[in-house]
Design a protein around this motif. Sequence first.
Motif, PDB file in Angstrom:
ATOM      1  N   GLN A 193     -23.169   1.178  69.194  1.00 30.60           N
ATOM      2  CA  GLN A 193     -21.881   1.187  69.901  1.00 30.60           C
ATOM      3  C   GLN A 193     -21.098   2.455  69.566  1.00 30.60           C
ATOM      4  O   GLN A 193     -20.477   3.057  70.446  1.00 30.60           O
ATOM      5  CB  GLN A 193     -21.053  -0.051  69.534  1.00 30.60           C
ATOM      6  CG  GLN A 193     -21.530  -1.323  70.178  1.00 30.60           C
ATOM      7  CD  GLN A 193     -21.362  -1.288  71.692  1.00 30.60           C
ATOM      8  OE1 GLN A 193     -20.449  -0.684  72.236  1.00 30.60           O
ATOM      9  NE2 GLN A 193     -22.286  -1.932  72.381  1.00 30.60           N
ATOM     10  N   GLN A 194     -21.127   2.854  68.309  1.00 25.90           N
ATOM     11  CA  GLN A 194     -20.421   4.069  67.908  1.00 25.90           C
ATOM     12  C   GLN A 194     -21.038   5.317  68.546  1.00 25.90           C
ATOM     13  O   GLN A 194     -20.326   6.228  68.962  1.00 25.90           O
ATOM     14  CB  GLN A 194     -20.405   4.197  66.379  1.00 25.90           C
ATOM     15  CG  GLN A 194     -19.602   3.119  65.689  1.00 25.90           C
ATOM     16  CD  GLN A 194     -18.159   3.106  66.132  1.00 25.90           C
ATOM     17  OE1 GLN A 194     -17.494   4.144  66.161  1.00 25.90           O
ATOM     18  NE2 GLN A 194     -17.660   1.943  66.500  1.00 25.90           N
ATOM     19  N   LEU A 195     -22.354   5.342  68.640  1.00 24.41           N
ATOM     20  CA  LEU A 195     -23.005   6.470  69.319  1.00 24.41           C
ATOM     21  C   LEU A 195     -22.571   6.543  70.774  1.00 24.41           C
ATOM     22  O   LEU A 195     -22.301   7.629  71.297  1.00 24.41           O
ATOM     23  CB  LEU A 195     -24.526   6.345  69.245  1.00 24.41           C
ATOM     24  CG  LEU A 195     -25.190   6.746  67.949  1.00 24.41           C
ATOM     25  CD1 LEU A 195     -26.659   6.368  67.963  1.00 24.41           C
ATOM     26  CD2 LEU A 195     -25.022   8.231  67.686  1.00 24.41           C
ATOM     27  N   ARG A 196     -22.517   5.392  71.415  1.00 25.63           N
ATOM     28  CA  ARG A 196     -22.079   5.371  72.821  1.00 25.63           C
ATOM     29  C   ARG A 196     -20.658   5.898  72.967  1.00 25.63           C
ATOM     30  O   ARG A 196     -20.355   6.612  73.915  1.00 25.63           O
ATOM     31  CB  ARG A 196     -22.170   3.957  73.384  1.00 25.63           C
ATOM     32  CG  ARG A 196     -23.568   3.538  73.712  1.00 25.63           C
ATOM     33  CD  ARG A 196     -23.572   2.287  74.605  1.00 25.63           C
ATOM     34  NE  ARG A 196     -24.935   1.930  74.902  1.00 25.63           N
ATOM     35  CZ  ARG A 196     -25.576   0.915  74.344  1.00 25.63           C
ATOM     36  NH1 ARG A 196     -24.960   0.132  73.484  1.00 25.63           N
ATOM     37  NH2 ARG A 196     -26.826   0.656  74.671  1.00 25.63           N
ATOM     38  N   LYS A 197     -19.797   5.549  72.046  1.00 27.44           N
ATOM     39  CA  LYS A 197     -18.408   6.027  72.096  1.00 27.44           C
ATOM     40  C   LYS A 197     -18.327   7.529  71.846  1.00 27.44           C
ATOM     41  O   LYS A 197     -17.542   8.231  72.472  1.00 27.44           O
ATOM     42  CB  LYS A 197     -17.552   5.280  71.075  1.00 27.44           C
ATOM     43  CG  LYS A 197     -17.278   3.844  71.452  1.00 27.44           C
ATOM     44  CD  LYS A 197     -16.491   3.147  70.351  1.00 27.44           C
ATOM     45  CE  LYS A 197     -16.373   1.660  70.646  1.00 27.44           C
ATOM     46  NZ  LYS A 197     -15.743   0.940  69.533  1.00 27.44           N
ATOM     47  N   GLN A 198     -19.136   8.011  70.905  1.00 21.35           N
ATOM     48  CA  GLN A 198     -19.093   9.422  70.539  1.00 21.35           C
ATOM     49  C   GLN A 198     -19.768  10.328  71.573  1.00 21.35           C
ATOM     50  O   GLN A 198     -19.387  11.479  71.728  1.00 21.35           O
ATOM     51  CB  GLN A 198     -19.764   9.639  69.180  1.00 21.35           C
ATOM     52  CG  GLN A 198     -19.077   8.945  68.041  1.00 21.35           C
ATOM     53  CD  GLN A 198     -17.705   9.505  67.766  1.00 21.35           C
ATOM     54  OE1 GLN A 198     -17.493  10.710  67.829  1.00 21.35           O
ATOM     55  NE2 GLN A 198     -16.758   8.643  67.464  1.00 21.35           N
ATOM     56  N   LEU A 199     -20.768   9.796  72.256  1.00 17.60           N
ATOM     57  CA  LEU A 199     -21.587  10.617  73.145  1.00 17.60           C
ATOM     58  C   LEU A 199     -21.715  10.001  74.545  1.00 17.60           C
ATOM     59  O   LEU A 199     -22.821   9.891  75.074  1.00 17.60           O
ATOM     60  CB  LEU A 199     -22.990  10.773  72.544  1.00 17.60           C
ATOM     61  CG  LEU A 199     -23.051  11.247  71.102  1.00 17.60           C
ATOM     62  CD1 LEU A 199     -24.442  11.059  70.534  1.00 17.60           C
ATOM     63  CD2 LEU A 199     -22.615  12.690  71.001  1.00 17.60           C
ATOM     64  N   PRO A 200     -20.623   9.618  75.168  1.00 16.64           N
ATOM     65  CA  PRO A 200     -20.741   8.860  76.419  1.00 16.64           C
ATOM     66  C   PRO A 200     -21.432   9.606  77.551  1.00 16.64           C
ATOM     67  O   PRO A 200     -22.082   8.987  78.383  1.00 16.64           O
ATOM     68  CB  PRO A 200     -19.290   8.535  76.773  1.00 16.64           C
ATOM     69  CG  PRO A 200     -18.485   9.593  76.092  1.00 16.64           C
ATOM     70  CD  PRO A 200     -19.238   9.917  74.834  1.00 16.64           C
ATOM     71  N   ASP A 201     -21.317  10.904  77.596  1.00 18.81           N
ATOM     72  CA  ASP A 201     -21.914  11.666  78.693  1.00 18.81           C
ATOM     73  C   ASP A 201     -23.171  12.424  78.287  1.00 18.81           C
ATOM     74  O   ASP A 201     -23.769  13.104  79.105  1.00 18.81           O
ATOM     75  CB  ASP A 201     -20.892  12.665  79.247  1.00 18.81           C
ATOM     76  CG  ASP A 201     -19.651  11.972  79.764  1.00 18.81           C
ATOM     77  OD1 ASP A 201     -19.778  10.844  80.291  1.00 18.81           O
ATOM     78  OD2 ASP A 201     -18.552  12.537  79.635  1.00 18.81           O
ATOM     79  N   LYS A 202     -23.555  12.328  77.051  1.00 13.42           N
ATOM     80  CA  LYS A 202     -24.679  13.114  76.548  1.00 13.42           C
ATOM     81  C   LYS A 202     -25.982  12.329  76.501  1.00 13.42           C
ATOM     82  O   LYS A 202     -27.039  12.875  76.741  1.00 13.42           O
ATOM     83  CB  LYS A 202     -24.379  13.631  75.135  1.00 13.42           C
ATOM     84  CG  LYS A 202     -23.110  14.434  75.030  1.00 13.42           C
ATOM     85  CD  LYS A 202     -23.347  15.844  75.416  1.00 13.42           C
ATOM     86  CE  LYS A 202     -22.084  16.644  75.137  1.00 13.42           C
ATOM     87  NZ  LYS A 202     -21.844  17.670  76.081  1.00 13.42           N
ATOM     88  N   ILE A 203     -25.885  11.048  76.123  1.00 19.97           N
ATOM     89  CA  ILE A 203     -27.098  10.274  75.898  1.00 19.97           C
ATOM     90  C   ILE A 203     -26.968   8.880  76.500  1.00 19.97           C
ATOM     91  O   ILE A 203     -25.979   8.191  76.280  1.00 19.97           O
ATOM     92  CB  ILE A 203     -27.400  10.137  74.384  1.00 19.97           C
ATOM     93  CG1 ILE A 203     -27.558  11.503  73.733  1.00 19.97           C
ATOM     94  CG2 ILE A 203     -28.660   9.312  74.163  1.00 19.97           C
ATOM     95  CD1 ILE A 203     -27.756  11.443  72.233  1.00 19.97           C
ATOM     96  N   ASN A 204     -27.986   8.488  77.238  1.00 16.75           N
ATOM     97  CA  ASN A 204     -28.108   7.114  77.719  1.00 16.75           C
ATOM     98  C   ASN A 204     -28.881   6.362  76.637  1.00 16.75           C
ATOM     99  O   ASN A 204     -30.057   6.619  76.420  1.00 16.75           O
ATOM    100  CB  ASN A 204     -28.861   7.080  79.052  1.00 16.75           C
ATOM    101  CG  ASN A 204     -29.162   5.679  79.498  1.00 16.75           C
ATOM    102  OD1 ASN A 204     -28.389   4.753  79.252  1.00 16.75           O
ATOM    103  ND2 ASN A 204     -30.292   5.497  80.145  1.00 16.75           N
TER     104      ASN A 204
END
Length: 183
Positions: free
Chosen positions: A51-62
């Motif tokens: 969840q934290q990765l998604r918040k930090q990198l919303p447009d970089k990584i699916n």
Amino acid sequence: MMKYLKIFLVIILIFCFFGGGFYMYKKPHTVVFIGDSITYYGDNLEEGFIQQLRKQLPDKINIISAGIPGETSDQILARMENDVINNNPEVVYILAGINDICWEPDRTYHVILNNISQMVDNALEHNIKPVILSLTLYTEDFEGEKNIKIDEFNEMLKNFSMEKNIQFIDINTPLKDEIRNRN
């Protein structure tokens, strides 16, 4: 526990960008995290590492999370085609083996490592970069029987990764360090 997740997040962020080479690209990339409850709760807790990765990198990584609590390495291997290959990611993070060690006492390290090796080979055959994540502590008792086995197996994972020339991320040592510093 929160500090553990934050340490894990920092390690993964570093390798997502620098180890995974994503910093070189402008388009979003797909990564899959496949594993057991550690992977599952990394995505299903608000402050979990996925969840934290998604918040930090919303447009970089699916990010695709494929964690199922309680699964052993053979069960995770059985899901590789559906959960990893069919999603065609650039990278797969593999976290498997702790339930084998903790709940299948007759299962040998060799059997577990063979299952992980098959996951790695499957990923490589489909041009997916595999990254092996170390197992984490079972309890905060570093000298407990299960933690000793986890340490032994992590050493095997590290050696296996070096032999296969694939990335290995030790997430156990920073967790241990955090516990030592806290006490």
